[in-house]
Design a protein around this motif. Structure first.
Motif, PDB file in Angstrom:
ATOM      1  N   MET A   1      21.101  -2.513  -6.564  1.00 18.81           N
ATOM      2  CA  MET A   1      20.878  -3.755  -7.315  1.00 18.81           C
ATOM      3  C   MET A   1      19.808  -4.596  -6.633  1.00 18.81           C
ATOM      4  N   THR A   2      18.830  -5.049  -7.396  1.00 18.42           N
ATOM      5  CA  THR A   2      17.783  -5.907  -6.849  1.00 18.42           C
ATOM      6  C   THR A   2      18.301  -7.325  -6.689  1.00 18.42           C
ATOM      7  N   ARG A   3      18.148  -7.871  -5.496  1.00 16.91           N
ATOM      8  CA  ARG A   3      18.595  -9.238  -5.221  1.00 16.91           C
ATOM      9  C   ARG A   3      17.439 -10.216  -5.389  1.00 16.91           C
ATOM     10  N   THR A   4      17.800 -11.468  -5.634  1.00 18.67           N
ATOM     11  CA  THR A   4      16.802 -12.499  -5.907  1.00 18.67           C
ATOM     12  C   THR A   4      16.984 -13.676  -4.962  1.00 18.67           C
ATOM     13  N   ALA A   5      15.874 -14.123  -4.380  1.00 14.54           N
ATOM     14  CA  ALA A   5      15.873 -15.294  -3.506  1.00 14.54           C
ATOM     15  C   ALA A   5      15.005 -16.382  -4.119  1.00 14.54           C
ATOM     16  N   LEU A   6      15.445 -17.623  -3.996  1.00 15.42           N
ATOM     17  CA  LEU A   6      14.603 -18.764  -4.328  1.00 15.42           C
ATOM     18  C   LEU A   6      14.179 -19.394  -3.015  1.00 15.42           C
ATOM     19  N   ILE A   7      12.869 -19.437  -2.787  1.00 12.72           N
ATOM     20  CA  ILE A   7      12.314 -19.941  -1.528  1.00 12.72           C
ATOM     21  C   ILE A   7      11.438 -21.144  -1.828  1.00 12.72           C
ATOM     22  N   THR A   8      11.809 -22.297  -1.291  1.00 12.24           N
ATOM     23  CA  THR A   8      10.996 -23.500  -1.504  1.00 12.24           C
ATOM     24  C   THR A   8       9.916 -23.590  -0.428  1.00 12.24           C
ATOM     25  N   GLY A   9       8.863 -24.332  -0.755  1.00 12.85           N
ATOM     26  CA  GLY A   9       7.763 -24.477   0.194  1.00 12.85           C
ATOM     27  C   GLY A   9       7.060 -23.169   0.469  1.00 12.85           C
ATOM     28  N   ALA A  10       6.846 -22.373  -0.579  1.00  7.64           N
ATOM     29  CA  ALA A  10       6.312 -21.022  -0.417  1.00  7.64           C
ATOM     30  C   ALA A  10       4.793 -20.956  -0.429  1.00  7.64           C
ATOM     31  N   THR A  11       4.130 -22.096  -0.457  1.00  6.18           N
ATOM     32  CA  THR A  11       2.667 -22.069  -0.547  1.00  6.18           C
ATOM     33  C   THR A  11       1.993 -21.841   0.800  1.00  6.18           C
ATOM     34  N   SER A  12       2.753 -21.920   1.900  1.00  2.00           N
ATOM     35  CA  SER A  12       2.158 -21.710   3.225  1.00  2.00           C
ATOM     36  C   SER A  12       3.271 -21.462   4.230  1.00  2.00           C
ATOM     37  N   GLY A  13       2.886 -21.184   5.466  1.00  2.00           N
ATOM     38  CA  GLY A  13       3.816 -21.139   6.580  1.00  2.00           C
ATOM     39  C   GLY A  13       5.020 -20.239   6.386  1.00  2.00           C
ATOM     40  N   PHE A  14       6.192 -20.769   6.786  1.00  2.00           N
ATOM     41  CA  PHE A  14       7.420 -19.981   6.735  1.00  2.00           C
ATOM     42  C   PHE A  14       7.702 -19.466   5.328  1.00  2.00           C
ATOM     43  N   TRP A  27      13.231  -7.238  -2.716  1.00  3.03           N
ATOM     44  CA  TRP A  27      13.821  -8.387  -3.399  1.00  3.03           C
ATOM     45  C   TRP A  27      12.859  -8.939  -4.447  1.00  3.03           C
ATOM     46  N   ARG A  28      13.412  -9.673  -5.409  1.00  2.00           N
ATOM     47  CA  ARG A  28      12.623 -10.575  -6.236  1.00  2.00           C
ATOM     48  C   ARG A  28      12.653 -11.954  -5.594  1.00  2.00           C
ATOM     49  N   VAL A  29      11.556 -12.688  -5.736  1.00  7.31           N
ATOM     50  CA  VAL A  29      11.477 -14.021  -5.130  1.00  7.31           C
ATOM     51  C   VAL A  29      10.956 -15.028  -6.142  1.00  7.31           C
ATOM     52  N   ILE A  30      11.680 -16.126  -6.270  1.00 13.05           N
ATOM     53  CA  ILE A  30      11.175 -17.303  -6.977  1.00 13.05           C
ATOM     54  C   ILE A  30      10.519 -18.163  -5.912  1.00 13.05           C
ATOM     55  N   ASP A  74      14.948 -11.938 -15.581  1.00  8.98           N
ATOM     56  CA  ASP A  74      15.067 -11.081 -14.405  1.00  8.98           C
ATOM     57  C   ASP A  74      15.206 -11.863 -13.110  1.00  8.98           C
ATOM     58  N   PHE A  75      14.877 -13.154 -13.147  1.00  9.95           N
ATOM     59  CA  PHE A  75      14.913 -13.966 -11.929  1.00  9.95           C
ATOM     60  C   PHE A  75      16.067 -14.980 -11.930  1.00  9.95           C
ATOM     61  N   ARG A  76      16.938 -14.895 -12.898  1.00  5.02           N
ATOM     62  CA  ARG A  76      17.999 -15.907 -13.022  1.00  5.02           C
ATOM     63  C   ARG A  76      19.201 -15.649 -12.103  1.00  5.02           C
ATOM     64  N   GLY A  77      19.393 -14.409 -11.711  1.00  4.60           N
ATOM     65  CA  GLY A  77      20.551 -14.080 -10.892  1.00  4.60           C
ATOM     66  C   GLY A  77      20.291 -14.340  -9.418  1.00  4.60           C
ATOM     67  N   ILE A  78      20.239 -15.593  -9.023  1.00  2.00           N
ATOM     68  CA  ILE A  78      19.856 -15.961  -7.660  1.00  2.00           C
ATOM     69  C   ILE A  78      20.999 -15.661  -6.687  1.00  2.00           C
ATOM     70  N   ASN A  79      20.668 -14.879  -5.656  1.00  2.00           N
ATOM     71  CA  ASN A  79      21.631 -14.535  -4.604  1.00  2.00           C
ATOM     72  C   ASN A  79      21.457 -15.361  -3.345  1.00  2.00           C
ATOM     73  N   LEU A  80      20.257 -15.907  -3.158  1.00  2.00           N
ATOM     74  CA  LEU A  80      19.936 -16.591  -1.906  1.00  2.00           C
ATOM     75  C   LEU A  80      19.043 -17.791  -2.182  1.00  2.00           C
ATOM     76  N   LEU A  81      19.418 -18.929  -1.608  1.00  2.00           N
ATOM     77  CA  LEU A  81      18.576 -20.123  -1.627  1.00  2.00           C
ATOM     78  C   LEU A  81      18.064 -20.368  -0.218  1.00  2.00           C
ATOM     79  N   VAL A  82      16.750 -20.398  -0.062  1.00  2.00           N
ATOM     80  CA  VAL A  82      16.139 -20.736   1.216  1.00  2.00           C
ATOM     81  C   VAL A  82      15.487 -22.107   1.064  1.00  2.00           C
TER      82      VAL A  82
END
Length: 249
Positions: A1-14, A27-30, A74-82
């Motif tokens: 199963m493909t997992r999905t993460a939502l990562i904020t501040g993804a335009t640079s750095g961490f 993974w899929r990433v938002i 395809d990106f709605r099933g969020i497993n991880l919030l960063v």
């Protein structure tokens, strides 16, 4: 199963490094952030099947809601919030700091973080997901000029422990990662674009890299589901905790 993460501040750095690290592992990433062109560059680099760009200011609650509502199926099933989006602004002592800088840090580091977390908690509970909040050693060890930035990161760490307590029995994992010196755009933002100050801070210091923190985030996220790291403090070998200050008459 493909997992999905939502990562904020993804335009640079961490955030950008973490996006690449998770996609490399399947993974899929938002990926969220203010700078749409940088998010699109990640989509172009990693593929639209793997990265969904959600461009909005994390402080704008209405824009956040619009972006979440517009997620592709395809990106709605969020497993991880960063919760990575955050910043420091200004290096002045409290008595000469700009109140506008303080408010920007509070709005970004605290208010936006808790708002997005609140929005996603029902889904994360349903999916027995995980939350990784990026704090800082500044939230533990004070230093001159750290004032509101340190206070905001102390909130992140304590809020995370509170979440962990409230989510007891749900299967949701909550971790705070507290990095020390890492060379990103952090100091450029903090000094309002002073490249010389940024270079001076990092030159010869062998700081951590964005990829170091991305690997740490990924490690925490992929632990067996019965394990939870509450807090993880990480520094480069070249950095350690300084002593107390003493003012003499």
């Amino acid at each position: 199963m493909t997992r999905t993460a939502l990562i904020t501040g993804a335009t640079s750095g961490f955030g950008a490094a973490a996006t690449r690290r998770f996609v490399a592992a399947g993974w899929r990433v938002i990926a969220t952030g203010r700078r749409a062109e940088r998010l699109q560059a990640l989509v172009d680099e990693l593929g639209a099947d793997h990265v969904h760009a959600a461009a909005f200011d994390i402080r704008d609650e209405a824009a956040m809601d619009v972006a979440l509502a517009a997620l592709p199926q395809d990106f709605r099933g969020i497993n991880l919030l960063v919760n990575n989006a955050g910043l420091a602004q200004g290096t002045a002592p409290a008595q000469s700091a700009l109140l506008s800088d303080w408010r920007t840090m509070i709005d970004t580091n605290i208010t936006a973080l808790v708002t997005l977390t609140h929005r996603l908690l029902p889904l994360l509970v349903e999916r027995k997901g995980a939350i990784i909040n990026i704090s800082s050693v500044a939230g533990v060890y004070p230093y001159p000029g750290g004032n509101t930035y340190g206070g905001s990161k102390a909130f992140v760490s304590q809020f995370s422990l509170g979440l962990r307590s409230d989510l007891h029995g749900t299967g949701v994992r909550v971790t705070t990662i507290e990095p020390g010196m890492a060379e990103t755009e952090f100091t450029l933002v903090r000094t309002h674009g002073d490249r010389q100050a940024s270079d001076k801070l990092y030159t010869g210091a062998a700081p951590m890299t964005a990829e170091d923190i991305a690997d740490t985030i990924f490690y925490v996220a992929t632990l067996p589901p019965h394990l939870n790291i509450n807090r993880l403090e990480i520094m480069p070998v070249s950095q350690s905790v300084a002593g107390f200050q003493v003012a003499r008459a």
